[in-house]
Write a protein that holds these residues in place. Sequence first.
Motif, PDB file in Angstrom:
ATOM      1  N   ILE A  67      48.155  48.588  71.842  1.00 37.04           N
ATOM      2  CA  ILE A  67      49.352  49.250  72.367  1.00 37.04           C
ATOM      3  C   ILE A  67      49.084  49.814  73.757  1.00 37.04           C
ATOM      4  CG2 ILE A  67      50.871  51.236  72.041  1.00 37.04           C
ATOM      5  CD1 ILE A  67      50.570  50.710  68.988  1.00 37.04           C
ATOM      6  N   VAL A  68      47.946  50.469  73.919  1.00 37.17           N
ATOM      7  CA  VAL A  68      47.608  51.065  75.220  1.00 37.17           C
ATOM      8  C   VAL A  68      47.413  49.981  76.271  1.00 37.17           C
ATOM      9  CG1 VAL A  68      45.810  52.364  76.442  1.00 37.17           C
ATOM     10  CG2 VAL A  68      46.656  53.161  74.234  1.00 37.17           C
TER      11      VAL A  68
ATOM     12  N   VAL B  65      45.308  40.001  74.168  1.00 37.28           N
ATOM     13  CA  VAL B  65      45.602  41.132  73.293  1.00 37.28           C
ATOM     14  C   VAL B  65      46.085  40.655  71.927  1.00 37.28           C
ATOM     15  CG1 VAL B  65      47.130  43.122  72.995  1.00 37.28           C
ATOM     16  CG2 VAL B  65      46.029  42.731  75.184  1.00 37.28           C
ATOM     17  N   LEU B  66      46.766  39.524  71.893  1.00 40.84           N
ATOM     18  CA  LEU B  66      47.279  39.000  70.628  1.00 40.84           C
ATOM     19  C   LEU B  66      46.148  38.702  69.649  1.00 40.84           C
ATOM     20  CD1 LEU B  66      49.723  37.991  68.995  1.00 40.84           C
ATOM     21  CD2 LEU B  66      49.286  35.742  69.982  1.00 40.84           C
ATOM     22  N   ALA B  67      45.052  38.151  70.146  1.00 37.81           N
ATOM     23  CA  ALA B  67      43.925  37.844  69.260  1.00 37.81           C
ATOM     24  C   ALA B  67      43.331  39.127  68.665  1.00 37.81           C
ATOM     25  CB  ALA B  67      42.857  37.075  70.039  1.00 37.81           C
TER      26      ALA B  67
ATOM     27  N   ARG C 270      49.710  49.581  79.646  1.00 36.00           N
ATOM     28  CA  ARG C 270      49.134  49.604  80.994  1.00 36.00           C
ATOM     29  C   ARG C 270      49.497  48.343  81.773  1.00 36.00           C
ATOM     30  NH1 ARG C 270      43.058  51.843  79.757  1.00 36.00           N
ATOM     31  NH2 ARG C 270      43.664  53.996  79.357  1.00 36.00           N
ATOM     32  N   ALA C 271      49.508  47.204  81.094  1.00 37.20           N
ATOM     33  CA  ALA C 271      49.861  45.949  81.765  1.00 37.20           C
ATOM     34  C   ALA C 271      51.324  45.960  82.210  1.00 37.20           C
ATOM     35  CB  ALA C 271      49.595  44.764  80.838  1.00 37.20           C
TER      36      ALA C 271
ATOM     37  N   VAL D 145      43.338  50.416  62.581  1.00 36.33           N
ATOM     38  CA  VAL D 145      44.361  51.215  63.256  1.00 36.33           C
ATOM     39  C   VAL D 145      43.921  51.538  64.688  1.00 36.33           C
ATOM     40  CG1 VAL D 145      45.539  53.453  63.227  1.00 36.33           C
ATOM     41  CG2 VAL D 145      45.363  52.107  61.136  1.00 36.33           C
ATOM     42  N   ALA D 146      42.626  51.795  64.875  1.00 34.60           N
ATOM     43  CA  ALA D 146      42.114  52.030  66.230  1.00 34.60           C
ATOM     44  C   ALA D 146      42.282  50.781  67.095  1.00 34.60           C
ATOM     45  CB  ALA D 146      40.657  52.446  66.176  1.00 34.60           C
TER      46      ALA D 146
END
Length: 74
Positions: A26-27, A49-51, A31-32, A19-20
């Motif tokens: 998400i963060v 981020v997908l990986a 930001r992107a 979950v972290a």
Amino acid sequence: MTVFDWLIWGGAALTLAGVAGLAWCIVTVARARKAGLADAAMRARMRSVLAVNMGALAVSMIGLLLVITGIALV
């Protein structure tokens, strides 16, 4: 503490780690988006981020399976 208790608490820890990882994804994407990156840069950021997202989902799923197994076997 029995082995099943360790299974439950270890699974809960793995689930929280997953979950972290999802929260980090998400963060990072938020930001992107706020940074207003160009299309190519945004795609590169999303690819990395997908990986992490898939890994976090897998870790979370394994943790939940451990919790369920520990509860079922107690």
